[in-house]
Scaffold this motif. Structure first.
Motif, PDB file in Angstrom:
ATOM      1  N   GLU A  76      45.561  32.112  33.806  1.00  0.00           N
ATOM      2  CA  GLU A  76      46.424  31.939  32.637  1.00  0.00           C
ATOM      3  C   GLU A  76      46.614  30.458  32.324  1.00  0.00           C
ATOM      4  O   GLU A  76      46.618  30.054  31.153  1.00  0.00           O
ATOM      5  CB  GLU A  76      47.771  32.634  32.874  1.00  0.00           C
ATOM      6  N   ALA A  77      46.761  29.637  33.357  1.00  0.00           N
ATOM      7  CA  ALA A  77      46.922  28.199  33.131  1.00  0.00           C
ATOM      8  C   ALA A  77      45.649  27.587  32.556  1.00  0.00           C
ATOM      9  O   ALA A  77      45.712  26.725  31.668  1.00  0.00           O
ATOM     10  CB  ALA A  77      47.296  27.508  34.440  1.00  0.00           C
ATOM     11  N   GLN A 136      39.485  34.415  44.496  1.00  0.00           N
ATOM     12  CA  GLN A 136      38.471  34.015  43.521  1.00  0.00           C
ATOM     13  C   GLN A 136      37.841  35.225  42.841  1.00  0.00           C
ATOM     14  O   GLN A 136      37.608  35.220  41.621  1.00  0.00           O
ATOM     15  CB  GLN A 136      37.390  33.177  44.218  1.00  0.00           C
ATOM     16  N   ASP A 137      37.569  36.274  43.613  1.00  0.00           N
ATOM     17  CA  ASP A 137      36.991  37.483  43.019  1.00  0.00           C
ATOM     18  C   ASP A 137      37.945  38.111  42.003  1.00  0.00           C
ATOM     19  O   ASP A 137      37.509  38.592  40.941  1.00  0.00           O
ATOM     20  CB  ASP A 137      36.646  38.493  44.116  1.00  0.00           C
ATOM     21  N   LEU A 176      39.334  38.628  36.057  1.00  0.00           N
ATOM     22  CA  LEU A 176      40.259  38.346  34.955  1.00  0.00           C
ATOM     23  C   LEU A 176      39.647  37.459  33.882  1.00  0.00           C
ATOM     24  O   LEU A 176      40.160  37.421  32.758  1.00  0.00           O
ATOM     25  CB  LEU A 176      41.518  37.654  35.499  1.00  0.00           C
ATOM     26  N   TRP A 177      38.594  36.735  34.204  1.00  0.00           N
ATOM     27  CA  TRP A 177      38.056  35.736  33.285  1.00  0.00           C
ATOM     28  C   TRP A 177      37.083  36.387  32.303  1.00  0.00           C
ATOM     29  O   TRP A 177      36.136  37.051  32.712  1.00  0.00           O
ATOM     30  CB  TRP A 177      37.366  34.622  34.056  1.00  0.00           C
ATOM     31  N   PRO A 178      37.268  36.190  30.984  1.00  0.00           N
ATOM     32  CA  PRO A 178      36.471  36.914  29.988  1.00  0.00           C
ATOM     33  C   PRO A 178      35.129  36.239  29.674  1.00  0.00           C
ATOM     34  O   PRO A 178      34.852  35.853  28.538  1.00  0.00           O
ATOM     35  CB  PRO A 178      37.394  36.907  28.762  1.00  0.00           C
ATOM     36  N   ASP A 221      40.627  28.633  43.480  1.00  0.00           N
ATOM     37  CA  ASP A 221      40.627  28.409  42.032  1.00  0.00           C
ATOM     38  C   ASP A 221      39.230  28.053  41.544  1.00  0.00           C
ATOM     39  O   ASP A 221      38.923  26.909  41.220  1.00  0.00           O
ATOM     40  CB  ASP A 221      41.625  27.312  41.645  1.00  0.00           C
ATOM     41  N   PHE A 222      38.352  29.057  41.517  1.00  0.00           N
ATOM     42  CA  PHE A 222      36.980  28.899  41.030  1.00  0.00           C
ATOM     43  C   PHE A 222      36.240  27.773  41.741  1.00  0.00           C
ATOM     44  O   PHE A 222      35.314  27.166  41.183  1.00  0.00           O
ATOM     45  CB  PHE A 222      36.942  28.672  39.518  1.00  0.00           C
TER      46      PHE A 222
END
Length: 270
Positions: free
Chosen positions: A19-20, A45-46, A51-53, A161-162
């Motif tokens: 979200e950030a 991370q998974d 969540l990441w589009p 975080d990625f």
């Protein structure tokens, strides 16, 4: 594996970071209990990947230095690179976004492109991965996180975080790479000042060893590498923090150069 489809189960840490990143706002403190292991970090991370589009276009590798390598049982960590954050270099400087109050850095890297989808197994080595690689490029990894302390709390926090990735700038293709890879060198300047110098030999075991590590890790995570994906193999000259407004150049000598410019995005804090 995480609950990749049912996002209601996503880790609150993964949700806070994604979200950030979407809003371009800083996360002033780590948003939860720090993961105690790399397995716990990759579970977060998974969840964040789910969540990441966007689709995964490749992966970055980062070095884990002593004493953390012994403590966490690994010399590298990995994170996804998403397709919308892959840019091609050209005559003009490539602009990339940095979150005010977060972390951003540039890293000169050697980027491998897979020629074929890798068989899903363990036991990969620098020798056995070599036939999978089709092309090699000069590149700049854009490291970035909403959390300014992403690298200050150990590799599990970084991986969660990625892997502290915010993009990849793909530069010129490196010719005759199979014969030349081990001897390649590069440097990085920021605002005209030389910040770092190194090369493929600065990466422990070399870039192909980075790929072998990644394949073994992804097998254990239930993921795989596919043809056309890009692997940013590790910082060849170091991790060089930048602020909005700073200009960087990664110089790969006869293999070209990549110019980039950090630009502020979003707001200030969540």
């Amino acid at each position: 594996m995480s609950h990749a489809q049912d996002n209601s189960y996503a880790s609150p840490i993964a949700r806070a970071f994604t979200e950030a990143r979407r809003a371009g706002v800083a996360v002033p403190v780590y948003p939860g209990d720090e993961p105690a292991s790399l397995d716990a970090a990759y579970a977060i991370q998974d969840d964040a990947i789910a969540l990441w589009p966007d689709r995964i276009a490749g992966w970055k590798l980062g070095r884990i230095n002593a004493p953390f390598d012994a403590r966490f049982g690994a010399g590298r960590l990995a994170g996804p690179i998403f397709s919308s954050n892959v840019w091609s270099s050209g005559e003009a400087a490539v602009e990339f976004g940095v979150i005010p109050g977060g972390f951003a850095a540039v890293e000169a890297e050697y980027v491998l492109e897979l020629a074929e989808t890798a068989p899903d197994r363990e036991g990969w080595t620098a020798v056995t991965v070599a036939p999978l690689v089709g092309r090699v490029f000069a590149g700049v990894e854009i490291a970035g996180s909403p959390f300014a302390g992403i690298n200050d709390h150990g590799p599990a926090v970084t991986a969660s975080d990625f892997g502290n990735n915010a993009g990849l700038i793909l530069g010129p293709e490196i010719s005759d790479w199979r014969a030349r890879l081990a001897g390649l060198t590069c440097s990085v300047t920021i605002d005209g000042t030389l910040i770092g110098h190194g090369g493929a030999a600065s990466i422990p075991g070399g870039p192909l060893d980075s790929l072998a590590f990644l394949l073994n890790l992804l097998h254990r995570r239930g993921r795989r590498l596919e043809a056309g994906q890009l692997i940013s193999t590790g910082a060849a000259t170091g991790v060089h923090a930048v602020r909005a407004g700073q200009a960087s150049v990664a110089d790969f000598g006869a293999d070209g150069r990549i110019e980039c410019l950090a630009v502020a995005v979003g707001g200030a804090s969540s």
